[in-house]
Design a protein around this motif. Sequence first.
Motif, PDB file in Angstrom:
ATOM      1  N   PHE A  34       0.839  -1.202   0.000  1.00 47.10           N
ATOM      2  CA  PHE A  34       0.000   0.000   0.000  1.00 47.10           C
ATOM      3  C   PHE A  34       0.880   1.260   0.000  1.00 47.10           C
ATOM      4  O   PHE A  34       0.677   2.177  -0.793  1.00 47.10           O
ATOM      5  CB  PHE A  34      -0.922  -0.020   1.233  1.00 47.10           C
ATOM      6  N   MET A  35       1.872   1.288   0.883  1.00 49.39           N
ATOM      7  CA  MET A  35       2.750   2.455   0.991  1.00 49.39           C
ATOM      8  C   MET A  35       3.563   2.659  -0.288  1.00 49.39           C
ATOM      9  O   MET A  35       3.802   3.797  -0.696  1.00 49.39           O
ATOM     10  CB  MET A  35       3.696   2.306   2.187  1.00 49.39           C
ATOM     11  N   HIS A  36       3.969   1.579  -0.907  1.00 48.70           N
ATOM     12  CA  HIS A  36       4.721   1.690  -2.162  1.00 48.70           C
ATOM     13  C   HIS A  36       3.851   2.353  -3.243  1.00 48.70           C
ATOM     14  O   HIS A  36       4.311   3.252  -3.953  1.00 48.70           O
ATOM     15  CB  HIS A  36       5.212   0.319  -2.634  1.00 48.70           C
ATOM     16  N   LEU A  37       2.604   1.910  -3.349  1.00 49.44           N
ATOM     17  CA  LEU A  37       1.701   2.477  -4.356  1.00 49.44           C
ATOM     18  C   LEU A  37       1.424   3.950  -4.072  1.00 49.44           C
ATOM     19  O   LEU A  37       1.488   4.787  -4.980  1.00 49.44           O
ATOM     20  CB  LEU A  37       0.392   1.684  -4.408  1.00 49.44           C
ATOM     21  N   VAL A  38       1.137   4.271  -2.816  1.00 45.05           N
ATOM     22  CA  VAL A  38       0.841   5.670  -2.475  1.00 45.05           C
ATOM     23  C   VAL A  38       2.104   6.524  -2.631  1.00 45.05           C
ATOM     24  O   VAL A  38       2.023   7.668  -3.088  1.00 45.05           O
ATOM     25  CB  VAL A  38       0.234   5.785  -1.055  1.00 45.05           C
ATOM     26  N   GLY A  39       3.245   5.965  -2.293  1.00 47.46           N
ATOM     27  CA  GLY A  39       4.504   6.682  -2.499  1.00 47.46           C
ATOM     28  C   GLY A  39       4.742   6.989  -3.960  1.00 47.46           C
ATOM     29  O   GLY A  39       5.255   8.064  -4.319  1.00 47.46           O
ATOM     30  N   SER A  40       4.383   6.058  -4.842  1.00 42.36           N
ATOM     31  CA  SER A  40       4.556   6.320  -6.269  1.00 42.36           C
ATOM     32  C   SER A  40       3.594   7.414  -6.734  1.00 42.36           C
ATOM     33  O   SER A  40       3.919   8.194  -7.631  1.00 42.36           O
ATOM     34  CB  SER A  40       4.419   5.046  -7.103  1.00 42.36           C
ATOM     35  N   LEU A  41       2.415   7.509  -6.093  1.00 44.79           N
ATOM     36  CA  LEU A  41       1.495   8.605  -6.427  1.00 44.79           C
ATOM     37  C   LEU A  41       2.132   9.950  -6.082  1.00 44.79           C
ATOM     38  O   LEU A  41       2.027  10.913  -6.846  1.00 44.79           O
ATOM     39  CB  LEU A  41       0.166   8.464  -5.665  1.00 44.79           C
ATOM     40  N   GLU A  42       2.788   9.992  -4.918  1.00 47.39           N
ATOM     41  CA  GLU A  42       3.432  11.253  -4.523  1.00 47.39           C
ATOM     42  C   GLU A  42       4.528  11.633  -5.512  1.00 47.39           C
ATOM     43  O   GLU A  42       4.662  12.786  -5.890  1.00 47.39           O
ATOM     44  CB  GLU A  42       3.991  11.159  -3.101  1.00 47.39           C
ATOM     45  N   SER A  43       5.327  10.651  -5.951  1.00 48.33           N
ATOM     46  CA  SER A  43       6.370  10.991  -6.922  1.00 48.33           C
ATOM     47  C   SER A  43       5.753  11.384  -8.267  1.00 48.33           C
ATOM     48  O   SER A  43       6.296  12.242  -8.963  1.00 48.33           O
ATOM     49  CB  SER A  43       7.411   9.896  -7.075  1.00 48.33           C
ATOM     50  N   GLY A  44       4.627  10.797  -8.616  1.00 51.00           N
ATOM     51  CA  GLY A  44       3.933  11.191  -9.841  1.00 51.00           C
ATOM     52  C   GLY A  44       3.404  12.615  -9.779  1.00 51.00           C
ATOM     53  O   GLY A  44       3.366  13.324 -10.786  1.00 51.00           O
ATOM     54  N   LEU A  45       3.000  13.041  -8.577  1.00 53.26           N
ATOM     55  CA  LEU A  45       2.555  14.432  -8.405  1.00 53.26           C
ATOM     56  C   LEU A  45       3.687  15.403  -8.713  1.00 53.26           C
ATOM     57  O   LEU A  45       3.468  16.469  -9.279  1.00 53.26           O
ATOM     58  CB  LEU A  45       2.100  14.678  -6.951  1.00 53.26           C
ATOM     59  N   LYS A  46       4.906  15.009  -8.329  1.00 50.93           N
ATOM     60  CA  LYS A  46       6.075  15.883  -8.483  1.00 50.93           C
ATOM     61  C   LYS A  46       6.630  15.876  -9.901  1.00 50.93           C
ATOM     62  O   LYS A  46       7.476  16.700 -10.233  1.00 50.93           O
ATOM     63  CB  LYS A  46       7.193  15.433  -7.529  1.00 50.93           C
ATOM     64  N   GLY A  47       6.174  14.943 -10.723  1.00 52.92           N
ATOM     65  CA  GLY A  47       6.701  14.824 -12.080  1.00 52.92           C
ATOM     66  C   GLY A  47       6.323  16.003 -12.956  1.00 52.92           C
ATOM     67  O   GLY A  47       5.446  16.805 -12.623  1.00 52.92           O
ATOM     68  N   LEU A  48       6.982  16.096 -14.087  1.00 51.25           N
ATOM     69  CA  LEU A  48       6.750  17.216 -14.993  1.00 51.25           C
ATOM     70  C   LEU A  48       5.566  16.990 -15.921  1.00 51.25           C
ATOM     71  O   LEU A  48       5.067  17.929 -16.529  1.00 51.25           O
ATOM     72  CB  LEU A  48       8.010  17.466 -15.832  1.00 51.25           C
ATOM     73  N   ASP A  49       5.091  15.750 -16.014  1.00 60.30           N
ATOM     74  CA  ASP A  49       3.974  15.431 -16.906  1.00 60.30           C
ATOM     75  C   ASP A  49       2.655  15.792 -16.217  1.00 60.30           C
ATOM     76  O   ASP A  49       2.288  15.202 -15.211  1.00 60.30           O
ATOM     77  CB  ASP A  49       4.029  13.939 -17.257  1.00 60.30           C
ATOM     78  N   THR A  50       1.960  16.769 -16.779  1.00 63.74           N
ATOM     79  CA  THR A  50       0.723  17.263 -16.175  1.00 63.74           C
ATOM     80  C   THR A  50      -0.357  16.195 -16.127  1.00 63.74           C
ATOM     81  O   THR A  50      -1.102  16.111 -15.154  1.00 63.74           O
ATOM     82  CB  THR A  50       0.205  18.498 -16.951  1.00 63.74           C
ATOM     83  N   ASN A  51      -0.442  15.358 -17.170  1.00 65.43           N
ATOM     84  CA  ASN A  51      -1.459  14.295 -17.174  1.00 65.43           C
ATOM     85  C   ASN A  51      -1.217  13.309 -16.043  1.00 65.43           C
ATOM     86  O   ASN A  51      -2.156  12.908 -15.337  1.00 65.43           O
ATOM     87  CB  ASN A  51      -1.483  13.557 -18.515  1.00 65.43           C
ATOM     88  N   ILE A  52       0.040  12.910 -15.852  1.00 63.18           N
ATOM     89  CA  ILE A  52       0.371  11.971 -14.778  1.00 63.18           C
ATOM     90  C   ILE A  52       0.093  12.619 -13.425  1.00 63.18           C
ATOM     91  O   ILE A  52      -0.499  12.013 -12.538  1.00 63.18           O
ATOM     92  CB  ILE A  52       1.844  11.496 -14.887  1.00 63.18           C
TER      93      ILE A  52
END
Length: 189
Positions: A34-52
């Motif tokens: 669960f934490m791994h998946l939610v952690g990847s969401l946080e890194s996706g928020l920080k990414g440069l791709d607006t859609n992601i």
Amino acid sequence: MWISLKLTRAYFAFLEVLFSSHITFILNLDTNTFMHLVGSLESGLKGLDTNISSQCASSVDNLAAFYFNNITMGEAPTLPTAINLARHIAECPNLFPEILKTLFEIVLFEDCGNQWSLSRPMLSLILISEQIFSDLKAQILASQPVDQHQRLSVCFDKLMADVTRSLDSKNRDKFTQNLTVFRHEFRVK
């Protein structure tokens, strides 16, 4: 490079589907997964791709809204999924505060083209715990020049003006409007 971007987009699209339509599956996972998946969401928020970033914001909002509706506003969680989520969060108490901090940093200090999408999970996370929001506000103020504290504190007060403890669309829209003003006034030097 092209394949990894395509794979990355597919991964976050998959997560968005899981968090919107299969939250029970997500919450029944062990805490590490669960934490791994939610952690990847946080890194996706920080990414440069607006859609992601927008897909990750939607996923975080679904998770935070589930928490708000079933744990914050509930008496004591009775649904097995709500109990699982409470357990996950108890084991990782910094999860929601860290994500809220990330969202504020993006909105305040970066040029984001998806502020509307980011505002949705921000409200859900703020409503989960006023203490988390209060602590974050203090952290952000402390990171700014002392002569700006009074002005920025007023900005934070305006952010929550006329916003109620509800996730209905009218209240979400009010928060999003306030966030737009907040961001503009916060960034004025």
